[in-house]
Design a protein around this motif. Structure first.
Motif, PDB file in Angstrom:
ATOM      1  N   LEU A  67       3.463   6.215  -9.882  1.00  0.00           N
ATOM      2  CA  LEU A  67       4.042   5.636 -11.096  1.00  0.00           C
ATOM      3  C   LEU A  67       4.463   4.183 -10.895  1.00  0.00           C
ATOM      4  O   LEU A  67       4.460   3.385 -11.840  1.00  0.00           O
ATOM      5  CB  LEU A  67       5.259   6.460 -11.529  1.00  0.00           C
ATOM      6  CG  LEU A  67       4.997   7.949 -11.799  1.00  0.00           C
ATOM      7  CD1 LEU A  67       6.304   8.663 -12.120  1.00  0.00           C
ATOM      8  CD2 LEU A  67       3.991   8.125 -12.937  1.00  0.00           C
ATOM      9  N   GLY A  68       4.808   3.826  -9.692  1.00  0.00           N
ATOM     10  CA  GLY A  68       5.230   2.456  -9.435  1.00  0.00           C
ATOM     11  C   GLY A  68       5.558   2.292  -7.960  1.00  0.00           C
ATOM     12  O   GLY A  68       5.648   3.274  -7.212  1.00  0.00           O
ATOM     13  N   PRO A  69       5.689   1.051  -7.537  1.00  0.00           N
ATOM     14  CA  PRO A  69       5.576  -0.196  -8.298  1.00  0.00           C
ATOM     15  C   PRO A  69       4.123  -0.540  -8.630  1.00  0.00           C
ATOM     16  O   PRO A  69       3.213   0.113  -8.109  1.00  0.00           O
ATOM     17  CB  PRO A  69       6.194  -1.218  -7.339  1.00  0.00           C
ATOM     18  CG  PRO A  69       5.888  -0.666  -5.976  1.00  0.00           C
ATOM     19  CD  PRO A  69       6.004   0.820  -6.111  1.00  0.00           C
ATOM     20  N   PRO A  70       3.902  -1.561  -9.454  1.00  0.00           N
ATOM     21  CA  PRO A  70       2.529  -1.894  -9.874  1.00  0.00           C
ATOM     22  C   PRO A  70       1.584  -2.160  -8.713  1.00  0.00           C
ATOM     23  O   PRO A  70       0.413  -1.769  -8.754  1.00  0.00           O
ATOM     24  CB  PRO A  70       2.727  -3.153 -10.728  1.00  0.00           C
ATOM     25  CG  PRO A  70       4.127  -3.045 -11.241  1.00  0.00           C
ATOM     26  CD  PRO A  70       4.915  -2.401 -10.140  1.00  0.00           C
ATOM     27  N   GLU A  71       2.087  -2.800  -7.654  1.00  0.00           N
ATOM     28  CA  GLU A  71       1.194  -3.104  -6.528  1.00  0.00           C
ATOM     29  C   GLU A  71       0.730  -1.839  -5.825  1.00  0.00           C
ATOM     30  O   GLU A  71      -0.370  -1.796  -5.268  1.00  0.00           O
ATOM     31  CB  GLU A  71       1.863  -4.066  -5.532  1.00  0.00           C
ATOM     32  CG  GLU A  71       3.192  -3.602  -4.994  1.00  0.00           C
ATOM     33  CD  GLU A  71       4.377  -4.124  -5.790  1.00  0.00           C
ATOM     34  OE1 GLU A  71       5.461  -4.298  -5.182  1.00  0.00           O
ATOM     35  OE2 GLU A  71       4.215  -4.345  -7.007  1.00  0.00           O
ATOM     36  N   ALA A  72       1.558  -0.779  -5.858  1.00  0.00           N
ATOM     37  CA  ALA A  72       1.142   0.487  -5.258  1.00  0.00           C
ATOM     38  C   ALA A  72       0.057   1.143  -6.101  1.00  0.00           C
ATOM     39  O   ALA A  72      -0.899   1.726  -5.574  1.00  0.00           O
ATOM     40  CB  ALA A  72       2.337   1.423  -5.116  1.00  0.00           C
ATOM     41  N   ARG A  73       0.168   1.049  -7.421  1.00  0.00           N
ATOM     42  CA  ARG A  73      -0.882   1.592  -8.304  1.00  0.00           C
ATOM     43  C   ARG A  73      -2.192   0.833  -8.089  1.00  0.00           C
ATOM     44  O   ARG A  73      -3.270   1.420  -8.063  1.00  0.00           O
ATOM     45  CB  ARG A  73      -0.446   1.499  -9.765  1.00  0.00           C
ATOM     46  CG  ARG A  73       0.653   2.485 -10.146  1.00  0.00           C
ATOM     47  CD  ARG A  73       1.021   2.366 -11.619  1.00  0.00           C
ATOM     48  NE  ARG A  73      -0.094   2.658 -12.501  1.00  0.00           N
ATOM     49  CZ  ARG A  73      -0.419   3.875 -12.939  1.00  0.00           C
ATOM     50  NH1 ARG A  73       0.303   4.926 -12.548  1.00  0.00           N
ATOM     51  NH2 ARG A  73      -1.443   4.051 -13.753  1.00  0.00           N
ATOM     52  N   ARG A  74      -2.093  -0.513  -7.936  1.00  0.00           N
ATOM     53  CA  ARG A  74      -3.305  -1.304  -7.704  1.00  0.00           C
ATOM     54  C   ARG A  74      -3.951  -0.928  -6.371  1.00  0.00           C
ATOM     55  O   ARG A  74      -5.179  -0.847  -6.265  1.00  0.00           O
ATOM     56  CB  ARG A  74      -2.971  -2.801  -7.730  1.00  0.00           C
ATOM     57  CG  ARG A  74      -2.706  -3.370  -9.109  1.00  0.00           C
ATOM     58  CD  ARG A  74      -2.763  -4.890  -9.104  1.00  0.00           C
ATOM     59  NE  ARG A  74      -1.681  -5.454  -8.306  1.00  0.00           N
ATOM     60  CZ  ARG A  74      -0.473  -5.749  -8.783  1.00  0.00           C
ATOM     61  NH1 ARG A  74      -0.187  -5.521 -10.051  1.00  0.00           N
ATOM     62  NH2 ARG A  74       0.447  -6.275  -7.997  1.00  0.00           N
ATOM     63  N   GLU A  75      -3.126  -0.689  -5.347  1.00  0.00           N
ATOM     64  CA  GLU A  75      -3.662  -0.281  -4.046  1.00  0.00           C
ATOM     65  C   GLU A  75      -4.434   1.025  -4.157  1.00  0.00           C
ATOM     66  O   GLU A  75      -5.520   1.183  -3.589  1.00  0.00           O
ATOM     67  CB  GLU A  75      -2.521  -0.140  -3.034  1.00  0.00           C
ATOM     68  CG  GLU A  75      -2.961   0.236  -1.635  1.00  0.00           C
ATOM     69  CD  GLU A  75      -3.748  -0.862  -0.940  1.00  0.00           C
ATOM     70  OE1 GLU A  75      -4.555  -0.530  -0.037  1.00  0.00           O
ATOM     71  OE2 GLU A  75      -3.561  -2.050  -1.280  1.00  0.00           O
ATOM     72  N   MET A  76      -3.893   1.976  -4.919  1.00  0.00           N
ATOM     73  CA  MET A  76      -4.573   3.257  -5.123  1.00  0.00           C
ATOM     74  C   MET A  76      -5.863   3.059  -5.906  1.00  0.00           C
ATOM     75  O   MET A  76      -6.890   3.684  -5.610  1.00  0.00           O
ATOM     76  CB  MET A  76      -3.644   4.226  -5.849  1.00  0.00           C
ATOM     77  CG  MET A  76      -2.446   4.678  -5.032  1.00  0.00           C
ATOM     78  SD  MET A  76      -2.901   5.754  -3.659  1.00  0.00           S
ATOM     79  CE  MET A  76      -3.188   7.303  -4.542  1.00  0.00           C
ATOM     80  N   ALA A  77      -5.819   2.172  -6.916  1.00  0.00           N
ATOM     81  CA  ALA A  77      -7.016   1.915  -7.719  1.00  0.00           C
ATOM     82  C   ALA A  77      -8.119   1.288  -6.874  1.00  0.00           C
ATOM     83  O   ALA A  77      -9.298   1.657  -6.978  1.00  0.00           O
ATOM     84  CB  ALA A  77      -6.670   1.014  -8.909  1.00  0.00           C
ATOM     85  N   HIS A  78      -7.749   0.335  -6.015  1.00  0.00           N
ATOM     86  CA  HIS A  78      -8.742  -0.301  -5.143  1.00  0.00           C
ATOM     87  C   HIS A  78      -9.355   0.721  -4.181  1.00  0.00           C
ATOM     88  O   HIS A  78     -10.574   0.723  -3.951  1.00  0.00           O
ATOM     89  CB  HIS A  78      -8.095  -1.431  -4.339  1.00  0.00           C
ATOM     90  CG  HIS A  78      -7.684  -2.598  -5.168  1.00  0.00           C
ATOM     91  ND1 HIS A  78      -6.713  -3.490  -4.788  1.00  0.00           N
ATOM     92  CD2 HIS A  78      -8.100  -3.012  -6.397  1.00  0.00           C
ATOM     93  CE1 HIS A  78      -6.565  -4.406  -5.718  1.00  0.00           C
ATOM     94  NE2 HIS A  78      -7.393  -4.138  -6.720  1.00  0.00           N
ATOM     95  N   ALA A  79      -8.505   1.595  -3.631  1.00  0.00           N
ATOM     96  CA  ALA A  79      -9.004   2.608  -2.703  1.00  0.00           C
ATOM     97  C   ALA A  79      -9.938   3.577  -3.416  1.00  0.00           C
ATOM     98  O   ALA A  79     -10.999   3.955  -2.881  1.00  0.00           O
ATOM     99  CB  ALA A  79      -7.834   3.364  -2.085  1.00  0.00           C
ATOM    100  N   ALA A  80      -9.553   3.994  -4.636  1.00  0.00           N
ATOM    101  CA  ALA A  80     -10.396   4.917  -5.404  1.00  0.00           C
ATOM    102  C   ALA A  80     -11.731   4.266  -5.764  1.00  0.00           C
ATOM    103  O   ALA A  80     -12.783   4.919  -5.727  1.00  0.00           O
ATOM    104  CB  ALA A  80      -9.669   5.360  -6.665  1.00  0.00           C
TER     105      ALA A  80
END
Length: 331
Positions: free
Chosen positions: A295-308
């Motif tokens: 859910l957050g922070p935004p940089e953690a969501r981006r990290e997951m998106a990049h990995a996916a």
């Protein structure tokens, strides 16, 4: 109780030799004057103990005097047999010695305490390895152990975290520490205490040079300072997630070291907060698939998106049509 203190003094003198009265007082949490009175009581009871004053003085037993451990209480005997379950002895090659020592202790125990001590060894088990931790790398402690007990300098080839090539250091060991199933060498390098994970020591050689420890610094002192340094570093990256309640038990077992608090279930989902040392470590959560959402922070969501996205690039390029070899239609 005074009798317990007298026995403690006796055993300390047997294992340490001459000990300053101030050190005995500090260990037993009494005054030096009380220690001297206790020494007089031991002497009156026939124990050959004497005190030497002066800079190099202290309290000591006459050479060759020994006593047994029949003064152990029931709780003290139980504590010894719980110690046997700690799991550190195997890595040091001391399993056989520990078993032999405990048999001798059992034989010396007062008869009323033996059943309790034996029952403790059968009813208490301590496993220092976390759940689903996976196989641990083999650790060779022989050279480290030798350097520690012979007071010799140690030359090591050590691989730091995040590096592929080991570096060579000459260090002055204080001792070995087992924490949460992981062995560490505590040693001075360049006049400052350092922490070396034993499983990252690629090679170790005991030198002929005597160790050069700082005066007045013991293993416990160096470890306390290093532990405080590690714990006071950056708080890391705090990540908020939601987890499907059906997967919550497995999630807790796997992420226990990172959990900041117990997850809070709310219907189908539970919310949780984790702490990672670096942002990239959040990728641990990919193993849960859609059952965990950051859910957050935004940089953690981006990290997951990049990995996916990287995973999709690897597997998506193969398509889903199958092949002739796995039952897919051809043509």
């Amino acid at each position: 109780m005074k009798s317990d203190r007298l026995l403690s003094i006796l055993l300390l003198l047997q294992t340490r030799g001459r000990v300053p009265a101030t050190e005995l007082a500090r260990r037993l949490e009494v005054s030096a004057r009380t220690i001297y009175r206790d020494v007089e009581s031991l002497s009156a009871a026939g124990v050959p103990v004497y005190a030497e004053r002066g800079r190099h003085g202290g309290i000591a037993l006459l050479p060759g005097f020994r006593t047994d451990v029949t003064g152990l209480t029931g709780d003290e005997a139980r504590a010894l047999f719980v110690l046997a379950a700690q799991g550190a002895h195997s890595a040091l090659g001391l399993d056989g010695a520990l078993g032999s020592a405990l048999r001798k202790v059992m034989a010396a125990l007062p008869a009323p305490h033996r059943p309790t001590a034996e029952l403790t060894s059968r009813r208490i088990l301590v496993d220092p390895v976390g759940w689903l931790a996976g196989p641990r790398p083999e650790v060779d402690l022989d050279a480290l152990h030798t350097a520690v007990f012979t007071d010799r300098r140690l030359r090591i080839r050590y691989r730091h975290g995040g590096r592929t090539e080991p570096r060579t250091y000459t260090v002055d060991p204080y001792g070995l520490v087992a924490k949460a199933g992981t062995w560490y060498l505590v040693a001075d390098r360049g006049g400052r205490a350092r922490l070396f994970r034993a499983d990252r020591v690629a090679a170790a050689t005991v030198t002929d040079a005597p160790v050069r420890r700082r005066d007045g610094v013991e293993l416990a002192d160096a470890w306390d300072a290093l532990r405080a340094e590690v714990e006071q570093r950056s708080d890391g990256v705090r990540v908020r997630v939601r987890v499907r309640t059906a997967r919550l038990a497995l999630f807790i077992r796997i992420t226990r070291p990172q959990l900041a608090d117990e997850p809070v279930p709310e219907g189908e989902w539970a919310t949780a907060e984790l702490v990672y040392p670096v942002l990239r470590a959040v990728r641990q959560l990919l193993q849960f698939g859609p059952d965990v959402e950051v859910l957050g922070p935004p940089e953690a969501r981006r990290e997951m998106a990049h990995a996916a996205a990287a995973i999709t690039a690897v597997y998506g390029s193969a398509g889903y049509g199958g092949s002739a070899g796995d039952g897919g239609s051809a043509g």
